[in-house]
Scaffold this motif. Structure first.
Motif, short mmCIF file in Angstrom:
data_model
loop_
_atom_site.label_atom_id
_atom_site.label_comp_id
_atom_site.label_asym_id
_atom_site.label_seq_id
_atom_site.Cartn_x
_atom_site.Cartn_y
_atom_site.Cartn_z
N TRP A 51 16.87 -97.19 -79.79
CA TRP A 51 18.98 -97.07 -79.92
C TRP A 51 18.68 -95.68 -80.70
O TRP A 51 19.60 -94.90 -80.35
CB TRP A 51 18.57 -97.53 -81.27
N LEU A 52 17.56 -94.73 -80.70
CA LEU A 52 17.54 -93.50 -81.09
C LEU A 52 18.41 -92.33 -80.06
O LEU A 52 19.12 -91.74 -79.68
CB LEU A 52 17.00 -92.79 -82.06
N ALA A 53 17.24 -93.36 -78.94
CA ALA A 53 17.83 -92.50 -77.59
C ALA A 53 19.26 -92.49 -77.00
O ALA A 53 19.54 -91.88 -76.10
CB ALA A 53 16.69 -92.65 -76.94
N ARG A 54 19.59 -93.73 -77.81
CA ARG A 54 20.79 -93.94 -76.43
C ARG A 54 21.95 -93.15 -77.33
O ARG A 54 22.82 -93.12 -76.45
CB ARG A 54 20.86 -95.44 -76.69
N HIS A 55 21.95 -93.02 -78.43
CA HIS A 55 23.08 -92.38 -79.12
C HIS A 55 22.70 -90.95 -79.62
O HIS A 55 24.21 -90.00 -79.80
CB HIS A 55 23.12 -93.29 -80.58
N VAL A 56 21.72 -90.78 -80.02
CA VAL A 56 21.94 -88.62 -79.82
C VAL A 56 20.73 -88.47 -78.85
O VAL A 56 19.55 -88.34 -78.79
CB VAL A 56 20.15 -88.63 -81.59
N PRO A 57 21.09 -87.49 -78.11
CA PRO A 57 20.73 -87.05 -77.05
C PRO A 57 19.27 -85.41 -78.03
O PRO A 57 19.70 -85.14 -79.38
CB PRO A 57 22.11 -85.69 -77.02
N ALA A 58 18.38 -85.29 -77.67
CA ALA A 58 17.12 -84.62 -77.59
C ALA A 58 17.92 -83.01 -77.89
O ALA A 58 18.71 -82.43 -77.39
CB ALA A 58 15.81 -84.36 -77.49
N GLY A 59 17.02 -82.38 -78.87
CA GLY A 59 17.75 -80.70 -79.61
C GLY A 59 19.27 -80.48 -79.46
O GLY A 59 19.83 -79.25 -80.42
N GLU A 60 19.47 -81.63 -81.07
CA GLU A 60 20.99 -81.44 -81.33
C GLU A 60 20.63 -81.25 -82.72
O GLU A 60 21.91 -82.11 -83.70
CB GLU A 60 21.89 -82.14 -80.76
N GLY A 61 18.93 -80.93 -83.58
CA GLY A 61 19.37 -81.03 -84.44
C GLY A 61 18.21 -82.07 -85.00
O GLY A 61 18.01 -83.18 -84.41
N ALA A 155 23.53 -92.65 -88.16
CA ALA A 155 22.57 -94.01 -88.76
C ALA A 155 21.91 -94.98 -88.36
O ALA A 155 22.14 -95.20 -87.79
CB ALA A 155 23.53 -94.10 -89.69
N ILE A 156 20.81 -94.87 -87.89
CA ILE A 156 19.88 -96.11 -87.14
C ILE A 156 18.60 -96.76 -87.88
O ILE A 156 18.08 -95.95 -87.96
CB ILE A 156 19.40 -95.30 -85.73
N PHE A 157 18.77 -97.88 -88.51
CA PHE A 157 18.13 -99.11 -88.89
C PHE A 157 18.04 -100.24 -88.48
O PHE A 157 18.82 -100.45 -87.99
CB PHE A 157 18.35 -98.61 -90.17
N THR A 158 17.48 -100.94 -89.39
CA THR A 158 16.74 -102.28 -89.44
C THR A 158 16.79 -102.85 -90.64
O THR A 158 16.61 -101.77 -91.72
CB THR A 158 15.17 -102.76 -88.98
N VAL A 159 17.39 -103.77 -90.73
CA VAL A 159 17.13 -104.91 -91.48
C VAL A 159 16.41 -106.29 -91.75
O VAL A 159 17.37 -106.88 -90.23
CB VAL A 159 18.96 -104.64 -92.75
N ARG A 160 15.71 -106.37 -92.59
CA ARG A 160 15.44 -107.89 -92.15
C ARG A 160 16.45 -109.00 -93.07
O ARG A 160 17.13 -108.73 -93.86
CB ARG A 160 13.92 -107.54 -93.36
N ASP A 161 15.87 -110.19 -91.90
CA ASP A 161 16.98 -111.27 -91.97
C ASP A 161 17.00 -111.28 -93.53
O ASP A 161 18.39 -112.30 -94.63
CB ASP A 161 17.09 -112.39 -91.30
N GLN A 162 15.83 -111.76 -94.67
CA GLN A 162 15.38 -112.42 -96.02
C GLN A 162 16.37 -111.90 -96.57
O GLN A 162 17.01 -112.14 -97.98
CB GLN A 162 13.98 -112.52 -96.31
N VAL A 163 16.68 -110.37 -96.20
CA VAL A 163 17.53 -109.61 -97.24
C VAL A 163 18.79 -109.39 -97.48
O VAL A 163 19.57 -108.40 -97.59
CB VAL A 163 16.64 -108.01 -98.23
#
Length: 211
Positions: A51-61, A155-163
């Motif tokens: 997901w990070l590589a799909r949305h954030v090009p390398a070398g941009e900070g 902002a790229i993150f996972t959330v568990r179903d139970q919470v």
């Protein structure tokens, strides 16, 4: 068996009850965390790089690995050309192992949900896996993570179903959207955290653009 030990360790972190208890549980687990989570087929630290590589090009900070643990994501991102990665975790023992991977430009000890030691708009993106889960970081911690992410960042993150519902994540998502702090970009289906163990443990990945 690593499988049994990993399940016992997971129980201890999920039921820690306090930040201090959680830090101790991870300190106790740090030395065997990698091998035991591998025995369960833990996917998230590696899968988040897609997901990070799909949305954030390398070398941009700089990127922030929020809740980096032993730094499993770092070497994969380094191999993909990301050279400026900062790791944040609540456990000194986990951070020590993350540092040994030589993939992080900086490591900081802090607790998600409280103030973070960076200026507004410091990071190109933050990513986080296995942190917004049972007995861990609160949904409100997203406000501070968004603060330290620059406009146009992600902002790229996972959330568990139970919470997701019980932890008020949708309410925080809505607050940040209505305040024009971010906009939704992508949301995965629910999928397994572990390829081998705990088939009922599901997460969803969320991607937002910070405004």
């Amino acid at each position: 068996m690593n499988f049994d030990k990993a399940n016992a360790a997971l129980d201890s972190v999920y039921t820690a009850g306090t930040p201090e208890g959680l830090a101790k549980a991870y300190a106790d687990w740090a030395a065997t965390y990698d091998s035991e989570t591998a025995s369960l087929g833990y996917l998230l630290p590696f899968l988040i790089t897609a997901w990070l590589a799909r949305h954030v090009p390398a070398g941009e900070g700089p990127l922030l690995d929020a809740g980096c643990g032993t730094g499993l994501s770092g070497p994969s991102l380094k191999a993909l050309g990301y050279g400026d990665i900062v790791g944040l975790d609540l456990s000194d023992d986990m951070l020590k192992i993350a540092g040994s991977r030589q993939a992080y430009s900086e490591l900081q000890k802090a607790m998600l949900g409280g103030p973070l030691p960076w200026t507004d708009g410091c990071f190109r993106a933050f990513f986080s896996t296995g942190v917004f889960t049972i007995g861990h970081a609160p949904a409100t911690g997203l406000h501070e993570l968004v603060r330290i992410t620059r406009s146009g960042g992600h902002a790229i993150f996972t959330v568990r179903d139970q919470v997701f519902e019980s932890g008020g994540f949708q309410a925080v998502f809505d607050e940040l959207t209505q305040a024009q702090r971010w906009r939704a970009v992508e949301e995965s289906s629910w999928f397994r955290c572990y390829a081998i163990g705990d088939p009922e443990a599901l997460v969803k990945t969320f991607v937002f653009e910070v405004l």
